[in-house]
Design a protein around this motif. Sequence first.
Motif, PDB file in Angstrom:
ATOM      1  N   TRP A 150     -41.237 -22.189   8.119  1.00 30.12           N
ATOM      2  CA  TRP A 150     -42.200 -22.949   8.680  1.00 30.12           C
ATOM      3  C   TRP A 150     -42.790 -21.618   9.337  1.00 30.12           C
ATOM      4  O   TRP A 150     -44.136 -22.036  10.077  1.00 30.12           O
ATOM      5  CB  TRP A 150     -41.060 -24.255   9.676  1.00 30.12           C
ATOM      6  CG  TRP A 150     -41.664 -24.121  10.924  1.00 30.12           C
ATOM      7  CD1 TRP A 150     -41.536 -23.950  12.285  1.00 30.12           C
ATOM      8  CD2 TRP A 150     -43.175 -25.313  10.639  1.00 30.12           C
ATOM      9  NE1 TRP A 150     -42.001 -24.938  12.710  1.00 30.12           N
ATOM     10  CE2 TRP A 150     -43.532 -25.194  12.194  1.00 30.12           C
ATOM     11  CE3 TRP A 150     -43.568 -26.214  10.342  1.00 30.12           C
ATOM     12  CZ2 TRP A 150     -44.405 -26.636  12.758  1.00 30.12           C
ATOM     13  CZ3 TRP A 150     -44.944 -27.046  10.107  1.00 30.12           C
ATOM     14  CH2 TRP A 150     -44.488 -27.190  11.875  1.00 30.12           C
ATOM     15  N   ALA A 151     -42.064 -20.977   9.942  1.00 25.07           N
ATOM     16  CA  ALA A 151     -42.906 -19.620  10.904  1.00 25.07           C
ATOM     17  C   ALA A 151     -44.350 -19.258   9.737  1.00 25.07           C
ATOM     18  O   ALA A 151     -45.096 -18.986  10.432  1.00 25.07           O
ATOM     19  CB  ALA A 151     -42.367 -18.895  10.996  1.00 25.07           C
ATOM     20  N   GLU A 152     -44.133 -19.240   8.659  1.00 19.25           N
ATOM     21  CA  GLU A 152     -44.980 -18.436   8.039  1.00 19.25           C
ATOM     22  C   GLU A 152     -46.119 -19.676   7.392  1.00 19.25           C
ATOM     23  O   GLU A 152     -47.594 -19.485   7.095  1.00 19.25           O
ATOM     24  CB  GLU A 152     -44.745 -18.555   6.178  1.00 19.25           C
ATOM     25  CG  GLU A 152     -42.810 -16.977   6.184  1.00 19.25           C
ATOM     26  CD  GLU A 152     -42.642 -16.893   4.960  1.00 19.25           C
ATOM     27  OE1 GLU A 152     -42.668 -17.727   3.941  1.00 19.25           O
ATOM     28  OE2 GLU A 152     -41.346 -16.523   4.649  1.00 19.25           O
ATOM     29  N   THR A 153     -45.896 -20.729   7.484  1.00 19.55           N
ATOM     30  CA  THR A 153     -47.099 -21.996   7.479  1.00 19.55           C
ATOM     31  C   THR A 153     -47.535 -22.022   8.692  1.00 19.55           C
ATOM     32  O   THR A 153     -48.879 -22.092   8.343  1.00 19.55           O
ATOM     33  CB  THR A 153     -45.865 -22.840   7.688  1.00 19.55           C
ATOM     34  OG1 THR A 153     -45.037 -23.549   5.821  1.00 19.55           O
ATOM     35  CG2 THR A 153     -47.261 -24.283   6.213  1.00 19.55           C
ATOM     36  N   LEU A 154     -46.772 -21.620   9.580  1.00 23.93           N
ATOM     37  CA  LEU A 154     -47.829 -21.919  10.689  1.00 23.93           C
ATOM     38  C   LEU A 154     -48.439 -20.881  11.064  1.00 23.93           C
ATOM     39  O   LEU A 154     -50.370 -20.650  11.439  1.00 23.93           O
ATOM     40  CB  LEU A 154     -46.529 -21.912  11.574  1.00 23.93           C
ATOM     41  CG  LEU A 154     -46.355 -23.013  11.967  1.00 23.93           C
ATOM     42  CD1 LEU A 154     -45.694 -23.361  13.505  1.00 23.93           C
ATOM     43  CD2 LEU A 154     -47.423 -24.322  12.227  1.00 23.93           C
TER      44      LEU A 154
END
Length: 135
Positions: free
Chosen positions: A23-27
């Motif tokens: 999720w952090a990578e996506t954001l």
Amino acid sequence: MARTLPDGESLLVRTDFTDDAAWAETLAAVVAAYDEDTMTELTPVDDVALDGLSPAELADLAGDRTYVFLAGTTTMTDPEHPLLAVDTGTDGEPVFRIAPVAVAEVEVNFLLADMDFEDYADSVDDDGVFRGFDR
């Protein structure tokens, strides 16, 4: 827990909570798609009450929004983290996936009503992911 969506024109809704790092990578990739001059109304929604929400359920919650971006299982498990563009006017039918690097292009054109789902759905790569017109 009641499932609700926050105010905002463009929502990026997380529906898979199995991998916080993904999720952090996506954001981070989505944020990097925008430059300082790009108009955006994108609001990330990270609410565990939305875990497992289907595109159709998301469309039901969307109110008068015409689209929502969904970060589900494929987003979290695919190394490219493609998001799902959900057309809320078609009972939540997913239309195409978007690589995070192309989110700004799609969102701005949706906000301005310059382009619609079909324009992008007709321009996806063979794997069903839109990566931008200028690649």
